[in-house]
Every structure is written in structure tokens, then in C-alpha cells.
Design an enzyme around this catalytic site. Sequence first.
Site, PDB file in Angstrom:
ATOM      1  N   ASN A 113       0.864  -1.182   0.000  1.00 46.34           N
ATOM      2  CA  ASN A 113       0.000   0.000   0.000  1.00 46.34           C
ATOM      3  C   ASN A 113       0.901   1.232   0.000  1.00 46.34           C
ATOM      4  O   ASN A 113       1.469   1.589   1.020  1.00 46.34           O
ATOM      5  CB  ASN A 113      -0.891  -0.034   1.255  1.00 46.34           C
ATOM      6  CG  ASN A 113      -1.752   1.208   1.377  1.00 46.34           C
ATOM      7  OD1 ASN A 113      -1.827   2.008   0.444  1.00 46.34           O
ATOM      8  ND2 ASN A 113      -2.391   1.367   2.523  1.00 46.34           N
ATOM      9  N   TRP A 114       1.006   1.860  -1.170  1.00 45.61           N
ATOM     10  CA  TRP A 114       1.926   2.997  -1.292  1.00 45.61           C
ATOM     11  C   TRP A 114       1.309   4.298  -0.783  1.00 45.61           C
ATOM     12  O   TRP A 114       1.968   5.341  -0.799  1.00 45.61           O
ATOM     13  CB  TRP A 114       2.373   3.152  -2.755  1.00 45.61           C
ATOM     14  CG  TRP A 114       3.317   2.067  -3.205  1.00 45.61           C
ATOM     15  CD1 TRP A 114       3.857   1.082  -2.427  1.00 45.61           C
ATOM     16  CD2 TRP A 114       3.836   1.852  -4.526  1.00 45.61           C
ATOM     17  NE1 TRP A 114       4.670   0.267  -3.174  1.00 45.61           N
ATOM     18  CE2 TRP A 114       4.683   0.722  -4.468  1.00 45.61           C
ATOM     19  CE3 TRP A 114       3.669   2.502  -5.754  1.00 45.61           C
ATOM     20  CZ2 TRP A 114       5.343   0.234  -5.593  1.00 45.61           C
ATOM     21  CZ3 TRP A 114       4.333   2.009  -6.874  1.00 45.61           C
ATOM     22  CH2 TRP A 114       5.164   0.890  -6.784  1.00 45.61           C
ATOM     23  N   LYS A 115       0.052   4.244  -0.412  1.00 48.41           N
ATOM     24  CA  LYS A 115      -0.650   5.420   0.140  1.00 48.41           C
ATOM     25  C   LYS A 115      -0.473   6.644  -0.782  1.00 48.41           C
ATOM     26  O   LYS A 115      -0.322   6.480  -1.989  1.00 48.41           O
ATOM     27  CB  LYS A 115      -0.178   5.709   1.569  1.00 48.41           C
ATOM     28  CG  LYS A 115      -0.260   4.469   2.458  1.00 48.41           C
ATOM     29  CD  LYS A 115      -0.174   4.779   3.912  1.00 48.41           C
ATOM     30  CE  LYS A 115      -0.088   3.470   4.679  1.00 48.41           C
ATOM     31  NZ  LYS A 115      -0.277   3.640   6.112  1.00 48.41           N
ATOM     32  N   GLU A 155      -7.271   4.558   7.566  1.00 47.02           N
ATOM     33  CA  GLU A 155      -7.043   5.973   7.274  1.00 47.02           C
ATOM     34  C   GLU A 155      -8.275   6.579   6.595  1.00 47.02           C
ATOM     35  O   GLU A 155      -8.617   7.729   6.827  1.00 47.02           O
ATOM     36  CB  GLU A 155      -5.772   6.145   6.423  1.00 47.02           C
ATOM     37  CG  GLU A 155      -4.527   5.917   7.273  1.00 47.02           C
ATOM     38  CD  GLU A 155      -3.304   5.437   6.532  1.00 47.02           C
ATOM     39  OE1 GLU A 155      -3.277   5.459   5.288  1.00 47.02           O
ATOM     40  OE2 GLU A 155      -2.355   5.006   7.229  1.00 47.02           O
ATOM     41  N   SER A 165       2.980  -2.000  10.502  1.00 53.08           N
ATOM     42  CA  SER A 165       4.432  -1.947  10.730  1.00 53.08           C
ATOM     43  C   SER A 165       5.137  -3.262  10.414  1.00 53.08           C
ATOM     44  O   SER A 165       6.082  -3.653  11.103  1.00 53.08           O
ATOM     45  CB  SER A 165       4.740  -1.499  12.169  1.00 53.08           C
ATOM     46  OG  SER A 165       4.190  -0.219  12.404  1.00 53.08           O
ATOM     47  N   HIS A 223      -9.791   0.850   4.580  1.00 52.77           N
ATOM     48  CA  HIS A 223      -8.537   1.114   5.309  1.00 52.77           C
ATOM     49  C   HIS A 223      -8.830   2.097   6.446  1.00 52.77           C
ATOM     50  O   HIS A 223      -9.624   3.023   6.295  1.00 52.77           O
ATOM     51  CB  HIS A 223      -7.497   1.683   4.346  1.00 52.77           C
ATOM     52  CG  HIS A 223      -6.126   1.719   4.949  1.00 52.77           C
ATOM     53  ND1 HIS A 223      -5.744   2.693   5.845  1.00 52.77           N
ATOM     54  CD2 HIS A 223      -5.066   0.877   4.819  1.00 52.77           C
ATOM     55  CE1 HIS A 223      -4.498   2.448   6.226  1.00 52.77           C
ATOM     56  NE2 HIS A 223      -4.070   1.355   5.620  1.00 52.77           N
ATOM     57  N   GLY A 239       1.931   2.276  10.834  1.00 54.80           N
ATOM     58  CA  GLY A 239       2.886   3.372  10.713  1.00 54.80           C
ATOM     59  C   GLY A 239       3.541   3.778  12.024  1.00 54.80           C
ATOM     60  O   GLY A 239       4.160   4.835  12.111  1.00 54.80           O
ATOM     61  N   GLY A 261       2.623  -1.082   4.404  1.00 52.47           N
ATOM     62  CA  GLY A 261       2.648   0.329   4.050  1.00 52.47           C
ATOM     63  C   GLY A 261       4.076   0.825   3.896  1.00 52.47           C
ATOM     64  O   GLY A 261       4.712   0.644   2.854  1.00 52.47           O
ATOM     65  N   GLY A 262       4.615   1.411   4.960  1.00 52.18           N
ATOM     66  CA  GLY A 262       5.935   2.056   4.919  1.00 52.18           C
ATOM     67  C   GLY A 262       7.029   1.214   4.280  1.00 52.18           C
ATOM     68  O   GLY A 262       7.795   1.715   3.446  1.00 52.18           O
ATOM     69  N   GLU A 275      -5.839  -5.119  10.571  1.00 51.01           N
ATOM     70  CA  GLU A 275      -4.869  -4.044  10.788  1.00 51.01           C
ATOM     71  C   GLU A 275      -5.227  -3.282  12.060  1.00 51.01           C
ATOM     72  O   GLU A 275      -6.073  -2.374  12.029  1.00 51.01           O
ATOM     73  CB  GLU A 275      -4.903  -3.071   9.608  1.00 51.01           C
ATOM     74  CG  GLU A 275      -4.484  -3.683   8.294  1.00 51.01           C
ATOM     75  CD  GLU A 275      -3.856  -2.629   7.392  1.00 51.01           C
ATOM     76  OE1 GLU A 275      -2.699  -2.805   7.018  1.00 51.01           O
ATOM     77  OE2 GLU A 275      -4.522  -1.626   7.098  1.00 51.01           O
TER      78      GLU A 275
HETATM   79  C1  PEP Z   1      -1.123   0.127   5.985  1.00 48.95           C
HETATM   80  O1  PEP Z   1      -1.188   1.295   5.671  1.00 48.95           O
HETATM   81  O2  PEP Z   1      -2.000  -0.654   5.617  1.00 48.95           O
HETATM   82  C2  PEP Z   1       0.006  -0.302   6.808  1.00 48.95           C
HETATM   83  C3  PEP Z   1      -0.019  -1.486   7.319  1.00 48.95           C
HETATM   84  O3  PEP Z   1       1.030   0.615   6.987  1.00 48.95           O
HETATM   85  P1  PEP Z   1       2.441   0.351   7.746  1.00 48.95           P
HETATM   86  O4  PEP Z   1       2.976  -0.935   7.205  1.00 48.95           O
HETATM   87  O5  PEP Z   1       3.251   1.528   7.403  1.00 48.95           O
HETATM   88  O6  PEP Z   1       2.125   0.242   9.201  1.00 48.95           O
END
Ligand code: PEP
Length: 252
Positions: free
Chosen positions: A9-11, A98, A213, A96, A174, A234-235, A168
Site C-alpha cells: 500500500n503505497w498510500k 485511514e 508496521s 482502510h 505506521g 505500508g511504509g 490491521e
Molecule cells: C497500511 O497502511 O496498511 C500499513 C499497514 O502501513 P504500515 O505498514 O506503514 O504500518
Amino acid sequence: MRKRLIVANWKMNMLRREAKELAERIINLLNDLRSSVDVVLAPPYTSLDVVYRVVRESKIQLGAQNVFWEAWGAVTGEISPYMLTDIGCKWAIIGHSERRNILRETDIMVQKKIKTSLDAGLTPVFCVGETIGEREKGKTINVIESQIEIGLKDVKLADSANLVIAYEPVWAIGTGNNATPKEIEHLHGVIREITGGILGQIASDIRVLYGGSVNPENIKEILATPNVDGALVGGASLRADSFGKIVQLAGE
Ligand code: PEP
């Protein structure tokens, strides 16, 4: 046997050129990608086309980070699931945290998005998870149960491969914090049970991912338990080396 799945997930990151370069680097690292793991890249809408052109001849698939719940119409600024399949997407991240928190998306909106996406031939990656406040009040299971019961109400699933659920915990996204492997395994089992109560036997074959994370250092431990079928990243998906390593370890 459920096949492992890693979703990037590049957001809201990267311009088209950067997204293209990252996709190219990932392809180069994963060109001998083993068929034991499915890989999906979900760039921002503006980079879908450029990333599709990079991945279309490979085993890597394209996903969107969001989708609207109607097929067509006067809905300024929204994107239909049919527009996503038209651009090469096979997947859409739905619900998601967010979007739930920043854009106030509700469980009913999530349910409508899942239904329209399935009609259009997109596979939803349906995200559920509790906030830190809900966790501290001991409400994790109630929250997840309600998200799944509303999100999947009257959803008709022809094939278990057509839906993925991502657990999640919002407090893990994050932040560098993780649920423990024991907690993850327990909650994935609970998710499978709740989903089975709604969809029946098919739920035992639906893939349940963990997100929050995930990185090359913790992926092995997270994937070590039987109910974890992969990760939403994500990150760590924003760098080819760390994402490539996660996929490689998931494929072992
Ligand atoms: C996400 O945005 O779905 C996610 C899991 O982000 P991160 O890996 O950065 O926690």
C-alpha cells in the site's frame, strides 16, 4: 492450502516517475518470484497506469487503494470499480483505517464498496481493526465483529479467492508497534470464525492478512502461525529492498 499474499500500500506517495521506478526495481528484484506467493502493488490512482505498464508482463498484480460504491454516475471526484478493472486493476483495498478515520467512511459504505467491487470483478482487500482506545477498553473483538458483520452483510461470494480480509490494528499502522504473533494468530482465528458465521464454509479458504508496521525483520515471525496468510505493507513497501525482502521471506 491458502496461498500467501503480500500487498503493498503505497498510500499518497510518489509522483508517476518515482512510482514507475519503484515498480521497476521491485520487478527486477522479484523476477524469479516463486509461485508460492501472490504480490500486489497498490499505487495512488494517478500512478496506476504507469505501474500497470511495468507489471503487466509479470506475476505482480495491480491494486487500487480505494474505490467508489456505485458503477457510474454524477459523483464528482470518485472512481468506479469498472474504471479500475479497465486500467488493469484486479484488487482494491477497502475500508482502510485511514479512510475510516480521516474521511469518515462507515461500515455501510465499506459494505457497498465490497459488493460493487465484486460485481465488477475486483477482489476486495477488506480492512478491519481496532483503535488503541478500543483495545484498551477490551473492545477489540466487538469492534472487529461489527466491522465484519456489517461489511459482509448480504455479500455473495462465489469463490474464496474473491475476497481477502486484512486485520490491521490501527495503533500498529505506521507506528513501529506490532501485535504479538500470539495475538495476531488469535484474532485471525476469531476473524475466520466470524466470517464463517456469515459466509459459511467458504470462509476457511479466505486469506486473512496482517497489517501494521510489517518489515523484513518481523515478517517471518508474523507469518509463522497457521491463520496468517500474508501481509498488507505500508511504509516498508516504499523501498524496493525492504519490500523485496518481505516477499522473498514470505515465499520461503
Ligand atoms: C497500511 O497502511 O496498511 C500499513 C499497514 O502501513 P504500515 O505498514 O506503514 O504500518
